[in-house]
Design a protein around this motif. Sequence first.
Motif, PDB file in Angstrom:
ATOM      1  N   GLN A 141      13.538  13.238 -11.982  1.00  0.00           N
ATOM      2  CA  GLN A 141      12.672  13.825 -10.986  1.00  0.00           C
ATOM      3  C   GLN A 141      12.051  13.015 -10.051  1.00  0.00           C
ATOM      4  N   HIS A 142      12.102  13.619  -8.447  1.00  0.00           N
ATOM      5  CA  HIS A 142      11.374  12.970  -7.613  1.00  0.00           C
ATOM      6  C   HIS A 142      10.009  13.401  -7.546  1.00  0.00           C
ATOM      7  N   ILE A 143       8.947  12.678  -7.508  1.00  0.00           N
ATOM      8  CA  ILE A 143       7.681  12.841  -7.505  1.00  0.00           C
ATOM      9  C   ILE A 143       7.162  13.107  -6.158  1.00  0.00           C
ATOM     10  N   ASP A 144       6.045  13.922  -5.814  1.00  0.00           N
ATOM     11  CA  ASP A 144       5.551  14.033  -4.700  1.00  0.00           C
ATOM     12  C   ASP A 144       4.865  13.001  -4.176  1.00  0.00           C
ATOM     13  N   ARG A 145       4.621  12.526  -3.110  1.00  0.00           N
ATOM     14  CA  ARG A 145       3.812  11.333  -2.477  1.00  0.00           C
ATOM     15  C   ARG A 145       2.407  11.440  -2.849  1.00  0.00           C
ATOM     16  N   GLU A 146       2.072  12.464  -2.843  1.00  0.00           N
ATOM     17  CA  GLU A 146       0.565  12.758  -3.163  1.00  0.00           C
ATOM     18  C   GLU A 146       0.282  12.186  -4.669  1.00  0.00           C
ATOM     19  N   GLU A 147       1.285  12.151  -5.351  1.00  0.00           N
ATOM     20  CA  GLU A 147       1.085  11.898  -6.762  1.00  0.00           C
ATOM     21  C   GLU A 147       1.452  10.239  -7.249  1.00  0.00           C
ATOM     22  N   TRP A 148       1.927   9.430  -6.167  1.00  0.00           N
ATOM     23  CA  TRP A 148       2.316   8.240  -6.487  1.00  0.00           C
ATOM     24  C   TRP A 148       0.936   7.569  -6.640  1.00  0.00           C
ATOM     25  N   ILE A 149       1.485   6.330  -7.596  1.00  0.00           N
ATOM     26  CA  ILE A 149       0.255   5.430  -7.959  1.00  0.00           C
ATOM     27  C   ILE A 149       0.616   4.021  -7.102  1.00  0.00           C
ATOM     28  N   VAL A 150      -0.207   3.985  -6.276  1.00  0.00           N
ATOM     29  CA  VAL A 150      -0.178   2.847  -5.200  1.00  0.00           C
ATOM     30  C   VAL A 150      -1.197   1.683  -5.523  1.00  0.00           C
ATOM     31  N   PHE A 151      -0.747   0.351  -5.606  1.00  0.00           N
ATOM     32  CA  PHE A 151      -1.689  -0.942  -5.458  1.00  0.00           C
ATOM     33  C   PHE A 151      -1.344  -1.616  -4.304  1.00  0.00           C
ATOM     34  N   PRO A 152      -2.264  -1.538  -3.504  1.00  0.00           N
ATOM     35  CA  PRO A 152      -2.068  -1.981  -2.235  1.00  0.00           C
ATOM     36  C   PRO A 152      -2.082  -3.692  -2.096  1.00  0.00           C
ATOM     37  N   ASN A 153      -1.219  -4.078  -1.058  1.00  0.00           N
ATOM     38  CA  ASN A 153      -1.251  -5.457  -0.651  1.00  0.00           C
ATOM     39  C   ASN A 153      -1.025  -6.390  -1.977  1.00  0.00           C
ATOM     40  N   THR A 154      -0.016  -6.226  -2.737  1.00  0.00           N
ATOM     41  CA  THR A 154       0.447  -6.896  -3.875  1.00  0.00           C
ATOM     42  C   THR A 154       1.217  -8.072  -3.455  1.00  0.00           C
ATOM     43  N   HIS A 155       1.979  -7.771  -2.488  1.00  0.00           N
ATOM     44  CA  HIS A 155       2.906  -8.904  -2.014  1.00  0.00           C
ATOM     45  C   HIS A 155       3.059  -8.950  -0.406  1.00  0.00           C
ATOM     46  N   GLU A 156       3.911 -10.001  -0.011  1.00  0.00           N
ATOM     47  CA  GLU A 156       3.893  -9.952   1.197  1.00  0.00           C
ATOM     48  C   GLU A 156       4.911  -8.676   2.019  1.00  0.00           C
ATOM     49  N   ALA A 157       4.277  -8.228   3.057  1.00  0.00           N
ATOM     50  CA  ALA A 157       4.880  -7.053   3.817  1.00  0.00           C
ATOM     51  C   ALA A 157       5.907  -7.431   4.630  1.00  0.00           C
ATOM     52  N   ILE A 158       7.064  -6.847   4.592  1.00  0.00           N
ATOM     53  CA  ILE A 158       8.157  -7.116   5.579  1.00  0.00           C
ATOM     54  C   ILE A 158       8.088  -6.075   6.895  1.00  0.00           C
ATOM     55  N   ILE A 159       7.450  -4.802   6.428  1.00  0.00           N
ATOM     56  CA  ILE A 159       7.317  -3.832   7.726  1.00  0.00           C
ATOM     57  C   ILE A 159       5.683  -3.692   7.894  1.00  0.00           C
ATOM     58  N   SER A 160       5.396  -3.419   9.201  1.00  0.00           N
ATOM     59  CA  SER A 160       4.019  -3.072   9.249  1.00  0.00           C
ATOM     60  C   SER A 160       3.808  -1.691   8.771  1.00  0.00           C
ATOM     61  N   ARG A 161       2.580  -1.249   8.401  1.00  0.00           N
ATOM     62  CA  ARG A 161       2.185  -0.165   8.190  1.00  0.00           C
ATOM     63  C   ARG A 161       2.561   1.207   9.177  1.00  0.00           C
ATOM     64  N   GLU A 162       2.203   0.665  10.566  1.00  0.00           N
ATOM     65  CA  GLU A 162       2.393   1.500  11.470  1.00  0.00           C
ATOM     66  C   GLU A 162       4.174   1.846  11.840  1.00  0.00           C
ATOM     67  N   ASP A 163       4.715   0.834  11.556  1.00  0.00           N
ATOM     68  CA  ASP A 163       6.392   1.157  11.680  1.00  0.00           C
ATOM     69  C   ASP A 163       6.803   1.950  10.783  1.00  0.00           C
ATOM     70  N   PHE A 164       6.386   1.522   9.448  1.00  0.00           N
ATOM     71  CA  PHE A 164       6.807   2.439   8.138  1.00  0.00           C
ATOM     72  C   PHE A 164       6.339   3.812   8.493  1.00  0.00           C
ATOM     73  N   GLN A 165       5.279   4.177   9.184  1.00  0.00           N
ATOM     74  CA  GLN A 165       4.767   5.549   9.367  1.00  0.00           C
ATOM     75  C   GLN A 165       5.509   6.368  10.428  1.00  0.00           C
ATOM     76  N   LYS A 166       5.778   5.441  11.431  1.00  0.00           N
ATOM     77  CA  LYS A 166       6.694   5.860  12.699  1.00  0.00           C
ATOM     78  C   LYS A 166       8.113   6.392  12.039  1.00  0.00           C
ATOM     79  N   VAL A 167       8.567   5.456  11.255  1.00  0.00           N
ATOM     80  CA  VAL A 167      10.121   5.957  10.763  1.00  0.00           C
ATOM     81  C   VAL A 167       9.866   7.150   9.645  1.00  0.00           C
ATOM     82  N   ARG A 168       8.903   7.346   9.034  1.00  0.00           N
ATOM     83  CA  ARG A 168       8.566   8.440   8.187  1.00  0.00           C
ATOM     84  C   ARG A 168       8.478   9.630   8.918  1.00  0.00           C
TER      85      ARG A 168
END
Length: 204
Positions: free
Chosen positions: A132-159
């Motif tokens: 089952q796919h879980i709604d985004r609001e229920e995801w558990i997020v640990f921020p900044n745990t590794h190097e980013a390949i994509i900026s948050r701004e670009d990821f949000q644009k694509v979303r």
Amino acid sequence: LIRRQRQMCIRDSKAQMESGEFKKRNLPYGYRWDEEHSNMVFDEKTAPIVQKIFQWKIEGLSLPAIADRLDAMNAPNPEFQKYQVGVRTGNATAKKIWNKSSLTTILDNPHYVGDTVLGRTLNAIYKGVKNQHIDREEWIVFPNTHEAIISREDFQKVRELRDAAARTRVEKMERTEEIRATLINLFELSLIHISEPTRRRGIS
């Protein structure tokens, strides 16, 4: 039962993350393990490909157009790359072509902004319940745990682009269903009008 299993999984993963014991099982395309095999770092060969995919999507290219560009530049897709690094064995010739599924997986993966995200899907191990796919609001997020390949701004644009495209598809499907229902009604009415004179002639 499903909710209880998910809560237990999240609790255990949180404890492992906080203690530094948590290990990611599958590396997203574009990453490799560091020397200690403890965290994800840029893969110099595939991380630029991920960046191109996001860039092209922001520029308005469709998924088939992006796939064609990647095939033209002989970029290894996620499946073929697993054969190249030895994660999988066998004949990889048929795995070279990029497809919509591979691109969708990359464009939807929040790990590319540098976060570790748990609970995106729920794997049920008993009969009768599929993943089952879980709604985004229920995801558990640990921020900044590794190097980013994509900026948050670009990821949000694509979303936002993909969400808008999904809404457009739904609207088109709804309009198509409305037109179909209207045509069926008109067809049924035309049959009634055709059959009524026939019945009257039969009565006379």
